[in-house]
Design a protein around this motif. Structure first.
Motif, PDB file in Angstrom:
ATOM      1  N   GLY A 185       0.807  -1.212   0.000  1.00 55.51           N
ATOM      2  CA  GLY A 185       0.000   0.000   0.000  1.00 55.51           C
ATOM      3  C   GLY A 185       0.841   1.263   0.000  1.00 55.51           C
ATOM      4  N   PHE A 186       1.921   1.257   0.775  1.00 54.20           N
ATOM      5  CA  PHE A 186       2.801   2.429   0.791  1.00 54.20           C
ATOM      6  C   PHE A 186       3.562   2.580  -0.531  1.00 54.20           C
ATOM      7  CE2 PHE A 186       2.425   2.318   5.515  1.00 54.20           C
ATOM      8  CZ  PHE A 186       2.054   3.644   5.690  1.00 54.20           C
ATOM      9  N   VAL A 187       3.936   1.447  -1.134  1.00 55.23           N
ATOM     10  CA  VAL A 187       4.566   1.518  -2.462  1.00 55.23           C
ATOM     11  C   VAL A 187       3.586   2.134  -3.454  1.00 55.23           C
ATOM     12  CG1 VAL A 187       5.469   0.171  -4.396  1.00 55.23           C
ATOM     13  CG2 VAL A 187       6.137  -0.407  -2.064  1.00 55.23           C
ATOM     14  N   MET A 188       2.340   1.689  -3.378  1.00 52.49           N
ATOM     15  CA  MET A 188       1.311   2.218  -4.268  1.00 52.49           C
ATOM     16  C   MET A 188       1.114   3.717  -4.052  1.00 52.49           C
ATOM     17  SD  MET A 188      -1.072   1.827  -6.524  1.00 52.49           S
ATOM     18  CE  MET A 188      -2.503   2.784  -7.018  1.00 52.49           C
ATOM     19  N   LYS A 189       1.103   4.129  -2.797  1.00 57.42           N
ATOM     20  CA  LYS A 189       0.908   5.550  -2.500  1.00 57.42           C
ATOM     21  C   LYS A 189       2.087   6.369  -3.006  1.00 57.42           C
ATOM     22  CE  LYS A 189      -0.398   8.714   1.204  1.00 57.42           C
ATOM     23  NZ  LYS A 189      -0.709   8.873   2.643  1.00 57.42           N
ATOM     24  N   GLY A 190       3.303   5.819  -2.869  1.00 55.58           N
ATOM     25  CA  GLY A 190       4.486   6.546  -3.314  1.00 55.58           C
ATOM     26  C   GLY A 190       4.622   6.591  -4.822  1.00 55.58           C
ATOM     27  N   VAL A 191       4.331   5.459  -5.476  1.00 57.63           N
ATOM     28  CA  VAL A 191       4.465   5.381  -6.931  1.00 57.63           C
ATOM     29  C   VAL A 191       3.276   6.030  -7.627  1.00 57.63           C
ATOM     30  CG1 VAL A 191       4.551   3.778  -8.893  1.00 57.63           C
ATOM     31  CG2 VAL A 191       5.918   3.332  -6.844  1.00 57.63           C
ATOM     32  N   GLY A 192       2.080   5.810  -7.055  1.00 58.33           N
ATOM     33  CA  GLY A 192       0.877   6.415  -7.618  1.00 58.33           C
ATOM     34  C   GLY A 192       0.320   5.696  -8.827  1.00 58.33           C
ATOM     35  N   ASP A 193       0.788   4.501  -9.108  1.00 53.78           N
ATOM     36  CA  ASP A 193       0.334   3.779 -10.292  1.00 53.78           C
ATOM     37  C   ASP A 193       0.297   2.288  -9.979  1.00 53.78           C
ATOM     38  OD1 ASP A 193      -0.138   3.785 -13.361  1.00 53.78           O
ATOM     39  OD2 ASP A 193       1.445   2.296 -13.060  1.00 53.78           O
ATOM     40  N   VAL A 194      -0.847   1.640 -10.267  1.00 54.39           N
ATOM     41  CA  VAL A 194      -1.005   0.229  -9.951  1.00 54.39           C
ATOM     42  C   VAL A 194      -0.032  -0.633 -10.750  1.00 54.39           C
ATOM     43  CG1 VAL A 194      -2.588  -1.745 -10.042  1.00 54.39           C
ATOM     44  CG2 VAL A 194      -3.420   0.486  -9.271  1.00 54.39           C
ATOM     45  N   GLN A 195       0.131  -0.340 -12.042  1.00 53.49           N
ATOM     46  CA  GLN A 195       0.999  -1.152 -12.884  1.00 53.49           C
ATOM     47  C   GLN A 195       2.449  -1.159 -12.392  1.00 53.49           C
ATOM     48  OE1 GLN A 195      -0.147   0.691 -16.716  1.00 53.49           O
ATOM     49  NE2 GLN A 195      -0.615  -1.374 -17.415  1.00 53.49           N
ATOM     50  N   GLN A 196       2.963   0.020 -12.066  1.00 56.07           N
ATOM     51  CA  GLN A 196       4.332   0.088 -11.563  1.00 56.07           C
ATOM     52  C   GLN A 196       4.461  -0.617 -10.223  1.00 56.07           C
ATOM     53  OE1 GLN A 196       6.272   3.947 -11.701  1.00 56.07           O
ATOM     54  NE2 GLN A 196       4.927   4.617 -13.354  1.00 56.07           N
ATOM     55  N   THR A 197       3.443  -0.458  -9.381  1.00 53.91           N
ATOM     56  CA  THR A 197       3.465  -1.112  -8.076  1.00 53.91           C
ATOM     57  C   THR A 197       3.505  -2.623  -8.225  1.00 53.91           C
ATOM     58  OG1 THR A 197       2.210   0.710  -7.085  1.00 53.91           O
ATOM     59  CG2 THR A 197       2.240  -1.380  -5.890  1.00 53.91           C
ATOM     60  N   VAL A 198       2.685  -3.160  -9.132  1.00 51.66           N
ATOM     61  CA  VAL A 198       2.645  -4.604  -9.343  1.00 51.66           C
ATOM     62  C   VAL A 198       3.972  -5.107  -9.902  1.00 51.66           C
ATOM     63  CG1 VAL A 198       1.539  -6.456 -10.648  1.00 51.66           C
ATOM     64  CG2 VAL A 198       0.140  -4.685  -9.601  1.00 51.66           C
ATOM     65  N   SER A 199       4.612  -4.337 -10.764  1.00 52.34           N
ATOM     66  CA  SER A 199       5.927  -4.720 -11.289  1.00 52.34           C
ATOM     67  C   SER A 199       6.945  -4.839 -10.164  1.00 52.34           C
ATOM     68  CB  SER A 199       6.419  -3.698 -12.314  1.00 52.34           C
ATOM     69  OG  SER A 199       5.651  -3.723 -13.481  1.00 52.34           O
ATOM     70  N   ILE A 200       6.946  -3.849  -9.257  1.00 52.80           N
ATOM     71  CA  ILE A 200       7.868  -3.877  -8.121  1.00 52.80           C
ATOM     72  C   ILE A 200       7.587  -5.087  -7.232  1.00 52.80           C
ATOM     73  CG2 ILE A 200       8.535  -2.658  -6.010  1.00 52.80           C
ATOM     74  CD1 ILE A 200       7.952  -0.030  -7.556  1.00 52.80           C
ATOM     75  N   LEU A 201       6.294  -5.343  -6.995  1.00 55.57           N
ATOM     76  CA  LEU A 201       5.924  -6.486  -6.167  1.00 55.57           C
ATOM     77  C   LEU A 201       6.381  -7.797  -6.801  1.00 55.57           C
ATOM     78  CD1 LEU A 201       2.296  -5.534  -5.027  1.00 55.57           C
ATOM     79  CD2 LEU A 201       4.412  -5.374  -3.704  1.00 55.57           C
ATOM     80  N   GLY A 202       6.276  -7.900  -8.131  1.00 55.59           N
ATOM     81  CA  GLY A 202       6.689  -9.118  -8.818  1.00 55.59           C
ATOM     82  C   GLY A 202       8.143  -9.460  -8.569  1.00 55.59           C
ATOM     83  N   VAL A 203       8.994  -8.429  -8.595  1.00 57.51           N
ATOM     84  CA  VAL A 203      10.417  -8.647  -8.353  1.00 57.51           C
ATOM     85  C   VAL A 203      10.661  -9.097  -6.912  1.00 57.51           C
ATOM     86  CG1 VAL A 203      12.682  -7.543  -8.257  1.00 57.51           C
ATOM     87  CG2 VAL A 203      11.109  -7.010 -10.139  1.00 57.51           C
ATOM     88  N   PHE A 204      10.021  -8.434  -5.953  1.00 54.32           N
ATOM     89  CA  PHE A 204      10.208  -8.786  -4.547  1.00 54.32           C
ATOM     90  C   PHE A 204       9.712 -10.201  -4.253  1.00 54.32           C
ATOM     91  CE2 PHE A 204      10.838  -4.235  -3.678  1.00 54.32           C
ATOM     92  CZ  PHE A 204      11.853  -4.311  -2.725  1.00 54.32           C
ATOM     93  N   VAL A 205       8.567 -10.548  -4.834  1.00 52.64           N
ATOM     94  CA  VAL A 205       8.011 -11.883  -4.597  1.00 52.64           C
ATOM     95  C   VAL A 205       8.952 -12.961  -5.132  1.00 52.64           C
ATOM     96  CG1 VAL A 205       6.149 -13.454  -5.224  1.00 52.64           C
ATOM     97  CG2 VAL A 205       5.616 -11.122  -4.512  1.00 52.64           C
ATOM     98  N   ALA A 206       9.475 -12.763  -6.333  1.00 53.86           N
ATOM     99  CA  ALA A 206      10.397 -13.744  -6.907  1.00 53.86           C
ATOM    100  C   ALA A 206      11.631 -13.914  -6.021  1.00 53.86           C
ATOM    101  CB  ALA A 206      10.804 -13.323  -8.318  1.00 53.86           C
ATOM    102  N   CYS A 207      12.140 -12.813  -5.483  1.00 53.80           N
ATOM    103  CA  CYS A 207      13.325 -12.880  -4.609  1.00 53.80           C
ATOM    104  C   CYS A 207      13.025 -13.567  -3.281  1.00 53.80           C
ATOM    105  CB  CYS A 207      13.873 -11.478  -4.360  1.00 53.80           C
ATOM    106  SG  CYS A 207      14.600 -10.696  -5.817  1.00 53.80           S
TER     107      CYS A 207
END
Length: 435
Positions: free
Chosen positions: A386-408
């Motif tokens: 949620g904080f990533v989403m608030k900082g980035v302001g875009d769902v697509q970018q947030t999901v991309s960031i989450l994808g990398v973290f989840v894989a790691c």
């Protein structure tokens, strides 16, 4: 004396373990329905109260933030007072903020109500605790995953059904501003009814009631006598914190998707509120079988008493989830986004099931503490998203960031090693006769 069940007989309510199994997933379903009942209605609330995107983000964060603390508390409380008392009490108290949201007058009241409603999300920990003390090692992963998965589908049901309830009340002649308020009273009433049913028809463990058993001097396999001791023992185990991270990367993503999916489909792909709710509901309804599948696969890898393959399975599922999230982030159409959501949703739910298939084996004497801390990790992940989403302001970018973290996070799963002590402790139980 009654023992843990080593078989799941779905069509019976006579045995205490099966009553607990069915009533835990039913209670969990109602709690998740209530927890996310307002999520598909957020476009309506945003219009009525003129909420800014930042305020909507704060409300979404509040919806999962309070659950962190409550999950840490209810696990040890289950060790001390038993899951029956804790679950019934949580549902009865949780009905209050759900009903209060129907009386909201603006941003502040919506925020506070969503913060309070977040407490019912702690129901997950009690669900996993109750099935863990009722079922033996042969089927505990399946029992945990199935009960949680079927209950989790309450979130998907809320995404699909709440817009329908809103539309039904409007067809009956109510204005939208009154219809959404009346719709929110439905999950509040359901919580109260389920609390009464749970109190009446369940017991803490196969032997009976925790407090009564302790009065008789009978030791309880499920947990320590005090919640504080259980919590302290869990905190000292590094495996707990590895699973804290992995659960944040699967269940945290699940919560994040539940809070933003309907609004994302409305704003990005211009779907109607009803269609967006149905699309978002698909993700939640995958839990009907996908989470159970994760638990079943974990139990199958441990067939014969070998626990060593449970963690690598979880790592593989997290890697698949991360790749699926990256696909979803780059989907160019609503149809492609839904297809990607189904794929990463399957891996997400299965990873949740595989995580809690490991939980009963981390420290059987501090089960409440372990379940509470790992469960809280899911909400920490959702708050972080949620904080990533608030900082980035875009769902697509947030999901991309989450994808990398989840894989790691797959590396954290691989770090969960169950040594000879765990195997020796479990093997005698695994060899117990089937009941």
């Amino acid at each position: 004396m009654s023992e843990k069940a080593n078989r799941i007989d779905l069509f019976t309510f006579r045995a205490a373990p099966m009553r607990a199994f069915h009533l835990t997933w039913m209670a969990f379903f109602v709690c998740f329905f209530a927890w996310f009942a307002s999520a598909p209605l957020m476009p309506v609330l945003a219009r009525e109260f003129a909420l800014t995107p930042g305020q909507v983000a704060d409300i979404n964060i509040a919806a999962v933030a309070a659950t962190i603390l409550v999950r840490l508390i209810v696990g040890p409380l289950c060790d001390r007072y038993g899951p029956r008392r804790v679950y019934a009490g949580l549902m009865a108290l949780g009905a209050i903020p759900v009903a209060a949201l129907a009386c909201a007058t603006g941003y502040t009241s919506v925020l506070l109500c969503r913060l309070g409603i977040g407490a019912v999300g702690a129901s997950f920990v009690i669900t996993q605790y109750h099935t863990s003390v009722m079922f033996g090692p042969k089927v505990v992963g399946t029992a945990n995953a199935a009960s949680a998965g079927w209950g989790n589908s309450g979130a998907g049901a809320a995404q699909a059904l709440m817009p329908m309830l809103l539309a039904a009340f409007m067809v009956l002649g109510m204005h939208e501003a009154s219809a959404w308020r009346l719709a929110l009273l439905v999950p509040a009433l359901a919580l109260l009814i389920m609390a009464a049913v749970y109190w009446r028809y369940t017991q803490d463990c196969p032997q009976g009631d925790f407090l009564e058993l302790r009065k008789q001097g009978i030791a309880i396999d499920g947990g320590k006598k005090t919640g504080l001791a259980s919590f302290g023992a869990a905190c000292a185990n590094y495996r707990v914190w590895m699973l804290f991270v992995t659960y944040g990367c699967c269940f945290g993503v699940e919560l994040f998707v539940h809070t933003v999916a309907a609004t994302y489909y409305v704003n990005h792909f211009h779907l109607s509120l009803g269609d967006a709710g149905l699309a978002a509901g698909i993700f939640g309804l995958l839990a009907l079988f996908a989470r159970a599948l994760g638990g079943i696969l974990s139990d199958r890898t441990a067939k014969g008493g070998d626990l060593s393959w449970r963690a690598p399975l979880l790592a593989a599922l997290l890697l698949g989830e991360g790749l699926g999230l990256l696909w979803f982030a780059h989907a160019q159409s609503a149809g492609m986004a839904i297809a990607a959501m189904v794929v990463f949703g399957l891996f997400t739910h299965m990873a949740c099931g595989a995580t809690y298939a490991l939980v009963p084996f981390i420290d059987r004497k501090a089960l409440g503490g372990v379940a509470g801390i790992v469960g809280a990790g899911g909400n920490v992940g959702a708050v972080a998203a949620g904080f990533v989403m608030k900082g980035v302001g875009d769902v697509q970018q947030t999901v991309s960031i989450l994808g990398v973290f989840v894989a790691c996070s797959a590396l954290c799963a691989l770090a969960v090693r169950l040594g000879a002590g765990h195997l020796a402790e479990t093997s005698p139980l695994a060899a117990a006769p089937t009941r």
